[in-house]
Design an enzyme around this catalytic site. Structure first.
Site, PDB file in Angstrom:
ATOM      1  N   HIS A  78      -6.369  -1.813   3.218  1.00 50.79           N
ATOM      2  CA  HIS A  78      -6.048  -0.614   2.425  1.00 50.79           C
ATOM      3  C   HIS A  78      -5.047  -0.918   1.312  1.00 50.79           C
ATOM      4  O   HIS A  78      -4.102  -1.687   1.478  1.00 50.79           O
ATOM      5  CB  HIS A  78      -5.531   0.543   3.279  1.00 50.79           C
ATOM      6  CG  HIS A  78      -4.275   0.287   4.058  1.00 50.79           C
ATOM      7  ND1 HIS A  78      -3.824  -0.957   4.410  1.00 50.79           N
ATOM      8  CD2 HIS A  78      -3.374   1.161   4.570  1.00 50.79           C
ATOM      9  CE1 HIS A  78      -2.701  -0.842   5.096  1.00 50.79           C
ATOM     10  NE2 HIS A  78      -2.397   0.422   5.205  1.00 50.79           N
ATOM     11  N   GLU A 101       7.889   1.222   4.727  1.00 46.66           N
ATOM     12  CA  GLU A 101       7.293   0.343   5.730  1.00 46.66           C
ATOM     13  C   GLU A 101       7.340  -1.090   5.204  1.00 46.66           C
ATOM     14  O   GLU A 101       7.213  -1.323   3.991  1.00 46.66           O
ATOM     15  CB  GLU A 101       5.822   0.727   5.996  1.00 46.66           C
ATOM     16  CG  GLU A 101       5.164  -0.145   7.064  1.00 46.66           C
ATOM     17  CD  GLU A 101       3.663   0.099   7.239  1.00 46.66           C
ATOM     18  OE1 GLU A 101       3.049   0.771   6.389  1.00 46.66           O
ATOM     19  OE2 GLU A 101       3.108  -0.413   8.222  1.00 46.66           O
ATOM     20  N   TYR A 111       8.585   0.944  10.378  1.00 45.08           N
ATOM     21  CA  TYR A 111       8.880   2.098   9.523  1.00 45.08           C
ATOM     22  C   TYR A 111      10.342   2.460   9.626  1.00 45.08           C
ATOM     23  O   TYR A 111      10.919   2.473  10.715  1.00 45.08           O
ATOM     24  CB  TYR A 111       8.057   3.317   9.959  1.00 45.08           C
ATOM     25  CG  TYR A 111       6.569   3.137   9.826  1.00 45.08           C
ATOM     26  CD1 TYR A 111       5.906   3.462   8.655  1.00 45.08           C
ATOM     27  CD2 TYR A 111       5.838   2.630  10.890  1.00 45.08           C
ATOM     28  CE1 TYR A 111       4.549   3.304   8.544  1.00 45.08           C
ATOM     29  CE2 TYR A 111       4.464   2.468  10.782  1.00 45.08           C
ATOM     30  CZ  TYR A 111       3.834   2.799   9.600  1.00 45.08           C
ATOM     31  OH  TYR A 111       2.490   2.636   9.503  1.00 45.08           O
ATOM     32  N   HIS A 143      -0.983  -1.584  14.325  1.00 40.44           N
ATOM     33  CA  HIS A 143      -1.897  -0.487  14.060  1.00 40.44           C
ATOM     34  C   HIS A 143      -3.292  -0.883  14.538  1.00 40.44           C
ATOM     35  O   HIS A 143      -3.697  -2.040  14.399  1.00 40.44           O
ATOM     36  CB  HIS A 143      -1.987  -0.186  12.565  1.00 40.44           C
ATOM     37  CG  HIS A 143      -0.667   0.076  11.917  1.00 40.44           C
ATOM     38  ND1 HIS A 143       0.158   1.116  12.291  1.00 40.44           N
ATOM     39  CD2 HIS A 143      -0.015  -0.572  10.927  1.00 40.44           C
ATOM     40  CE1 HIS A 143       1.251   1.091  11.546  1.00 40.44           C
ATOM     41  NE2 HIS A 143       1.181   0.070  10.713  1.00 40.44           N
ATOM     42  N   HIS A 173       4.418   7.280   3.225  1.00 37.25           N
ATOM     43  CA  HIS A 173       5.243   6.082   3.085  1.00 37.25           C
ATOM     44  C   HIS A 173       4.716   5.136   2.022  1.00 37.25           C
ATOM     45  O   HIS A 173       3.564   5.200   1.616  1.00 37.25           O
ATOM     46  CB  HIS A 173       5.385   5.332   4.416  1.00 37.25           C
ATOM     47  CG  HIS A 173       4.101   4.742   4.955  1.00 37.25           C
ATOM     48  ND1 HIS A 173       3.294   5.400   5.847  1.00 37.25           N
ATOM     49  CD2 HIS A 173       3.493   3.550   4.742  1.00 37.25           C
ATOM     50  CE1 HIS A 173       2.252   4.642   6.161  1.00 37.25           C
ATOM     51  NE2 HIS A 173       2.340   3.514   5.492  1.00 37.25           N
ATOM     52  N   HIS A 229       0.830  -1.212   0.000  1.00 34.35           N
ATOM     53  CA  HIS A 229       0.000   0.000   0.000  1.00 34.35           C
ATOM     54  C   HIS A 229       0.856   1.250   0.000  1.00 34.35           C
ATOM     55  O   HIS A 229       2.073   1.197   0.193  1.00 34.35           O
ATOM     56  CB  HIS A 229      -0.959   0.006   1.196  1.00 34.35           C
ATOM     57  CG  HIS A 229      -0.274   0.092   2.536  1.00 34.35           C
ATOM     58  ND1 HIS A 229       0.084  -1.007   3.278  1.00 34.35           N
ATOM     59  CD2 HIS A 229       0.139   1.166   3.267  1.00 34.35           C
ATOM     60  CE1 HIS A 229       0.651  -0.630   4.415  1.00 34.35           C
ATOM     61  NE2 HIS A 229       0.706   0.691   4.424  1.00 34.35           N
TER      62      HIS A 229
HETATM   63 FE   LIG Z   1       1.297   1.783   6.092  1.00 35.18          FE
END
Ligand SMILES: [Fe+2]
Length: 304
Positions: free
Chosen positions: A197, A262, A252, A243, A211, A151
């Protein structure tokens, strides 16, 4: 197969192409498929397409463009019509016109200030495994060696507007949102691949790049990636951590130019008729970093 299939690739600026190429190929462990004087093309080992990352030599760092894959050529036409109907000006590019192995492309400037390509027919190079009776992985992988791109996370001033654009015009589905107390969307997560996502937007400057994330298969790979960063002296920004939004786990870190990378794993399956999850502004810290419950200042630094 209608509409956008998935995130295809991103073109990222780096002032020192040779240094960046060494980092992305030996530390991140992407596969170099082509390089020339001012550009290099790389992919995750299990990707069949020619590239998911293009490094472009430039005086600054940041994002030049991102691209989504469209499998059917007729869908490229249909999506271009939808963009034009929405008042977006588009340009059409023949295969090879936008770079090595590039497919037929519809390019446009999104209302968020990002240059976006819809690409059909990028060149295919295979994943390094035989198509008959393959082993589980090639035996020449180095560094973090993520199998594929996952992503991209961008910034813009009007998250409500870009979210509506992505859902209404590009046919993305909203999976999660962080709502400000005043009713505006602070952050939104959008998908085409039934994952949490493929792209996300955070409130910030138009054209901003937060990112680019590559997939790894499991949590232990994040530990190994962090070990790899430590060994090579790569600056870790955050994680390994979980998350709240997306329920995924990530690490990250920064490339030598300052672009945030990431490696990500986890998440869940999202059906097209599922309802999005909402986080309140008060819980934004936990939505981003579950364990700390807050977002450190360095994580909010961005570039465009
Ligand atoms: Fe991310």
């Amino acid at each position: 197969m209608s509409g956008i299939l998935r995130l295809s690739h991103a073109e990222v600026r780096v002032p020192d192409l040779e240094l960046a190429l060494a980092y992305y190929s030996e530390v991140v462990g992407l596969v170099v498929t082509h390089s020339e004087a001012d550009k290099a093309y790389l992919k995750g080992w299990d990707e069949h397409q020619h590239h998911s990352l293009v490094l472009a030599a430039a005086p600054t760092y940041g994002l030049n463009s991102l691209a989504f894959k469209v499998v059917e050529r007729s869908e490229l036409d249909r999506l271009q019509d939808r963009l034009v109907a929405a008042g977006i000006s588009t340009s059409r590019h023949e295969p090879g016109e936008l770079g090595e192995a590039s497919g037929e492309t519809v390019r446009f400037l999104a209302p968020s200030g990002h240059t976006i390509d819809l690409e059909h027919g990028q060149g295919q190079v295979g994943n390094g495994l035989p198509l008959l009776n393959p082993p589980p992985a090639p035996d020449n992988l180095v560094g973090m060696h993520p199998p594929r791109l996952d992503h991209i996370f961008l910034l813009c001033e009007d998250v409500d507007a870009i979210t509506a654009f992505f859902t209404d015009v590009l046919e993305f589905r909203l999976t999660e949102q962080i709502m400000a107390d005043d009713g505006h969307q602070l952050t939104t997560f959008l998908e085409r691949t039934h994952t949490p996502h493929d792209i996300a937007f955070l409130t910030g400057p138009d054209g901003g790049f937060h990112h680019l994330a590559y997939w790894v298969d499991e949590w232990n790979d994040l530990r190994t990636a962090a070990d790899t960063c430590a060994y090579h002296g790569i600056q870790i920004d955050a994680g390994p951590t979980r998350h709240g939004a997306t329920r995924g786990c990530g690490l990250y870190f920064f490339d030598p130019a300052g672009n945030r990378n990431e490696v990500y794993t986890g998440g869940y399956h999202f059906d097209p008729d599922d309802e999005p999850t909402t986080w309140t502004e008060a819980e934004m810290g936990r939505a981003i970093f579950t364990y700390k419950g807050q977002v450190q200042q360095s994580f909010m630094s961005v570039h465009s």
